[in-house]
Design a protein around this motif. Structure first.
Motif, PDB file in Angstrom:
ATOM      1  N   UNK A 140     -19.450 -16.110 -50.695  1.00 56.86           N
ATOM      2  CA  UNK A 140     -20.854 -16.160 -51.044  1.00 56.86           C
ATOM      3  C   UNK A 140     -21.138 -17.487 -51.721  1.00 56.86           C
ATOM      4  N   UNK A 141     -22.125 -18.198 -51.176  1.00 58.13           N
ATOM      5  CA  UNK A 141     -22.359 -19.577 -51.606  1.00 58.13           C
ATOM      6  C   UNK A 141     -23.534 -19.717 -52.555  1.00 58.13           C
ATOM      7  N   UNK A 142     -24.241 -20.850 -52.402  1.00 59.83           N
ATOM      8  CA  UNK A 142     -25.373 -21.142 -53.283  1.00 59.83           C
ATOM      9  C   UNK A 142     -26.546 -20.224 -52.959  1.00 59.83           C
ATOM     10  N   UNK A 143     -27.509 -20.285 -53.852  1.00 52.68           N
ATOM     11  CA  UNK A 143     -28.732 -19.523 -53.611  1.00 52.68           C
ATOM     12  C   UNK A 143     -29.472 -20.153 -52.439  1.00 52.68           C
ATOM     13  N   UNK A 144     -29.800 -19.374 -51.431  1.00 51.47           N
ATOM     14  CA  UNK A 144     -30.543 -19.928 -50.297  1.00 51.47           C
ATOM     15  C   UNK A 144     -32.017 -19.563 -50.420  1.00 51.47           C
ATOM     16  N   UNK A 145     -32.296 -18.410 -51.001  1.00 54.88           N
ATOM     17  CA  UNK A 145     -33.701 -18.020 -51.176  1.00 54.88           C
ATOM     18  C   UNK A 145     -33.903 -17.460 -52.576  1.00 54.88           C
ATOM     19  N   UNK A 146     -34.943 -17.969 -53.228  1.00 58.46           N
ATOM     20  CA  UNK A 146     -35.273 -17.430 -54.539  1.00 58.46           C
ATOM     21  C   UNK A 146     -36.721 -16.978 -54.512  1.00 58.46           C
ATOM     22  N   UNK A 147     -36.949 -15.784 -54.957  1.00 61.75           N
ATOM     23  CA  UNK A 147     -38.291 -15.210 -54.927  1.00 61.75           C
ATOM     24  C   UNK A 147     -38.685 -14.854 -56.341  1.00 61.75           C
TER      25      UNK A 147
END
Ligand SMILES: Nc1ncnc2c1ncn2[C@@H]1O[C@H](COP(=O)(O)OP(=O)(O)OP(=O)(O)O)[C@@H](O)[C@H]1O
Ligand SMILES: [Mg+2]
Lengths: 360, 508
Positions: free
Chosen positions: B260-267
């Motif tokens: 699991x990598x970096x944040x791709x979507x932040x809401x």
């Protein structure tokens, strides 16, 4: 992610071109109607299958067909364009106004108009047509009017402009070199193809490629098949519709310019009621009024059927008064037969859709 | 169970252009019996049921009702003979009310002069509709428009409609595929009471657990042929799978723990008044974030907001640290978001168009040369996904409307799986999909995650959520009530968060 998004291409990639796709079951039905009519008229009179007569027939349905190619796209998108007859007239008048001896703004001291103005005038006619179509598109997408209403309004508005601009008089005395556009024949072997027919065929091929081989074409089918799903597939329904109606106006304009060149005069009553001929050609050609289905080839055949009928009846001595009835019978008959051909696929006709709200 | 079948068919065959949908099938159902009809997507289940309901005509074979041979000439005819059906693809008029849909064609009329004029007694119709809706536990009122309802509620309306006929045989074609646990249990109670009243129920589903809960007997079709008919207590899930698929499946849920990598979507604070309130979360590369909750919790609506399908009243979305402006699905796709909607018939597919066109719609613009589509490349891709997901279609040119429900769902999935997004939102992705294809889809999801795609999976099937999610976001009444790590996620924990509203309201 290569293994998911870019699968290796096997050596035997499927072929791109299938005859079956061109002469699909879809067009076969009405093609047989056309062949049947040609047979009937050829057997009824020996004046039918002459090269002069065939040239005439082709010439006579050329402008209808050009406008009908645009209408095909409109109807595939589940819309309708009632304004094409008026738009044809308006484009014709616009072109003629720029070319008429003495009255043109470009007229020289002796009243004659230089030939260099001709391309400009033709472009102006096309532009006027496209502009009318664009306005239709804006009314349908931005003002969210049903296509039926928006284009019904445009039908009246454009016709009014034609009358007002021309003050009810036909615009005539057009340069001979302009009229060539409508009158020139292109000999192929011993057969003479009228220039408008050649133009019509070229436009038809472009329209066919556009509809079946480009992303825009796919989008038109998608919007007509299911607007909501099309939008969720990332298609801009608004842009697609604007394009469709603009093309319809443009091709209507082209038909109008050619008609004017042929007649040598732009009458304010020109092309009155043509929208119905154009729509008839499209629906006889198998395009479904509920959208999502249709083809350019079908429309070409549909236009040809209407052209053959007009001339054929005349040749076998039926009075012109009866022509509308015969056209009505052919429209109903051809479509009944067509539906019979594809009964198993069954999809209800969608007049209701024409009155439903337009959208983005 | 009595020994006279109420409905019996012998040697039924049915062909469509390019497909032999049924070959020589025998089938019967007894009064007071619940029969589960199983089979892979395209096995012929719906076709057989449509023949029993008079919607399709058989090519050959015989149908007996109470031992009398009968030819059903129309759906109406079958209905009057006591057979009603809940179609897999909904059969409701979207622009009419719930009540009008339930009573189409047999609206209660006013008394007296009104009866002569055929005036519909609206009040009576709405009262009767409300009664049926209460029975099935639908949260809608009779005057709601169908088109404003989420899929699950539509399904309940369909069920209410079928029950209102008072039929002797009730056919349910995948009634639970759109339902959550609560509604499903409610439906099972209804089925049990129908059974106790001596009615026969034929039940189609791809959720094999349900079969053992409800069915007396199980009938399996494969490739249009009858494979077998067994009493439910004499078989097991594994047994059923090998009957359906012809082999055994080693592993259903192919979950692989990916990096699991970096944040791709932040809401942040996503809001649409009345449906979605202040939803915030982060999604990382390679992560599968499950969205759980009861029907109507606002999960689909949240997804639609993320995808730009509906206008939002507030909130911000970052993709890869940037803040793209998303006002339409077109924008969302450009920003790298893909969305598989739950309602395939209305939102996922253009039924009139071919499998090929449907699959390539979102991605085709990447395959053009001088404005012309590269037909060979498009076909190649479409065919590849058709093979991968085992879509049963005579050709890529087949119109999607002629595919079986599960195969239609596979086409929607294919369409978006090939779009190569950064964030893939799946709304009930395995709805109506057979076991074999399901495990294929789970494998594909794992593979996509491994390739660094962030996946949001909305699902009403808790086992699916639990098996596939790295984290589970639970919603209730439009709000996020909890975000749970994979290790802590259990059915009980999720249900507790999913019903948080009661206590929250108590303290508020
Ligand atoms: N109207 C139709 N025209 C052409 N082919 C059809 C039609 N209806 C069904 N078929 C084909 O018949 C086969 C059986 O379809 P059917 O809908 O009965 O499958 P099913 O068992 O219900 O599958 P699912 O689990 O996906 O719902 C499929 O291959 C389907 O494509
Ligand atoms: Mg089915």
């Amino acid at each position: 992610m290569s293994d998911i998004t870019a699968p290796p291409r096997p050596a035997n990639a499927p072929a791109r071109f299938h005859w079956r796709r061109i002469i699909r079951g879809q067009e076969v039905g009405i093609f047989l109607v056309l062949v049947g009519m040609i047979l009937f008229f050829s057997l009824s009179t020996d004046r039918f299958l002459t090269s002069i007569n065939l040239t005439n027939i082709m010439l006579n349905f050329s402008w209808t067909a050009i406008a009908a190619f645009g209408m095909t796209m409109v109807i595939i998108s589940a819309g309708i364009d009632l304004s094409v007859g008026s738009v044809m007239a308006l484009a014709g008048i616009a072109t003629a106004m720029l070319l008429a001896r003495d009255n043109s703004p470009f007229a020289g001291p002796d009243g004659s108009v230089p030939d260099a103005v001709i391309p400009l005038a033709v472009l102006a006619g096309l532009a006027v047509g496209a502009l009318c179509g664009l306005v239709n598109g804006l009314l349908i997408t931005l003002a969210r009017l049903p296509p039926f209403i928006a284009t019904l309004g445009m039908l009246q508005i454009a016709r009014g402009i034609v009358y007002g601009w021309s003050q009810g008089w036909p615009v005539q005395n057009l340069p001979g070199n302009f009229m060539v556009l409508g009158r020139q024949n292109i000999p192929v072997g011993s057969f003479n193809f009228p220039l408008p027919t050649v133009i019509m065929l070229v436009v038809g091929i472009i329209a066919w490629i556009f509809l079946t081989r480009t992303a825009w074409g796919y989008r038109i089918f998608a919007v007509g098949g299911n607007e909501q799903a099309a939008r969720l597939s990332g298609i801009s329904v608004m842009r697609t519709k604007l394009m469709i109606y603009t093309i319809s106006g443009l091709l209507g304009g082209a038909g109008g310019v050619l008609l004017t060149a042929r007649l040598g005069v732009a009458a304010p009553t020109a092309a009155q009621g043509y929208e119905l001929d154009v729509i008839a050609a499209v629906v006889v050609g198998g395009t479904s009024l509920s959208g999502g289905e249709g083809s350019i080839l079908g429309t070409l055949i549909g236009a040809a059927i209407m052209g053959v009928l007009r001339t054929g009846l005349n040749l076998i001595g039926v009075e012109a008064y009866w022509l509308p009835s015969a056209q009505g019978i052919i429209i109903i008959g051809a479509i009944t037969l067509d539906q019979w051909f594809r009964r198993r696929q069954g999809k209800s006709a969608g007049f209701a859709r024409l009155f439903s709200r337009g959208g983005r | 169970m009595q020994n006279q079948p109420i409905l019996q068919v012998r040697g039924i065959s049915k062909a469509f252009p390019g497909v032999q949908a049924l070959s020589d099938v025998d089938f019967e159902v007894y009064p007071g019996e619940v029969v589960a009809l199983l089979g892979e997507n395209g096995a012929g289940k719906s076709t057989l049921m449509k023949i029993l309901a008079g919607a399709y005509q058989k090519d050959s074979g015989r149908i007996y009702l109470n031992n009398q041979e009968i030819e059903f000439t129309s759906p109406h005819h079958a209905q009057t003979m006591g057979i009603s059906i809940i179609y897999q693809e909904f059969n409701l008029v979207p622009t009419q009310t719930v009540a009008a849909n339930i009573f189409t064609g047999r609206e209660p009329l006013h008394r007296g002069v009104g009866r002569l004029l055929k005036m519909v007694d609206k009040q009576e119709m709405e009262r009767a509709a409300q009664e049926m809706l209460n029975v099935v536990g639908a949260h809608v009122i009779p005057t709601d428009m169908i088109r404003s309802l989420p899929v699950a509620e539509r399904q309940l309306v369909e069920i209410a409609k079928a029950l209102s006929f008072d039929s002797r045989v009730i056919i349910m074609d995948e009634p639970t595929s759109a339902l959550g646990d609560e509604e499903t249990q409610n439906l099972f109670n209804i089925v049990r009471s129908l059974k106790n009243q001596g009615r026969a129920v034929i039940f189609i589903t791809h959720r094999l657990k349900e079969v053992f809960e409800i069915a007396d007997r199980i009938v399996v079709l494969r490739d249009g042929r009858l494979v077998g008919s067994v009493p439910a207590h004499e078989t097991s899930i594994d047994g059923l799978i090998s009957m359906m698929v012809g082999r055994s499946l080693d592993q259903m849920y192919q979950k692989e723990t990916s990096d699991i990598g970096d944040v791709v979507m932040r809401v942040q604070g996503l809001t649409r008044h009345g449906v979605v309130e202040d939803v915030s979360f982060e999604l990382r590369r390679g992560e599968i974030l499950g969205f759980a909750g009861l029907v109507g919790a606002g999960r689909t609506e949240t997804a639609r907001l993320l995808f730009g399908a509906d206008p939002k009243d507030g909130g911000e979305i970052w993709i890869d640290g940037k803040k793209p402006s998303i006002h339409s699905p077109e924008d969302a796709i450009r920003a790298g978001i893909s969305f598989v909607p739950e309602d395939r018939g209305n939102q996922g597919l253009i039924l009139l168009l071919s499998v090929l066109k449907n699959e390539v719609l979102p991605t085709m613009s990447h395959f053009t040369h001088y404005g012309l589509l590269d037909g060979a490349a498009l076909q190649q891709r479409a065919q590849d996904y058709v093979n991968r997901l085992n879509v049963r279609t005579p050709s890529l040119e087949q119109k999607v409307m002629f595919l079986s429900g599960g195969n239609q769902q596979k086409v929607v999935l294919a369409k978006w799986l090939m779009s190569n997004p950064k964030v893939l939102i799946l709304d009930e992705p395995t709805r109506g999909i057979d076991v074999g294809a399901k495990s294929e889809i789970y494998a594909l999801m794992s593979q996509l995650a491994r390739n660094g795609i962030g996946i949001i999976m909305i699902s009403s099937e808790l086992p699916e959520i639990l098996a596939m999610s790295d984290r589970v976001l639970v919603m209730c009444e439009g709000r996020v009530t909890g975000i749970i790590d994979r290790q802590e996620a259990t059915q009980e924990v999720i249900m507790a968060y999913a019903t948080r509203h009661a206590s929250a309201q108590g303290t508020a």
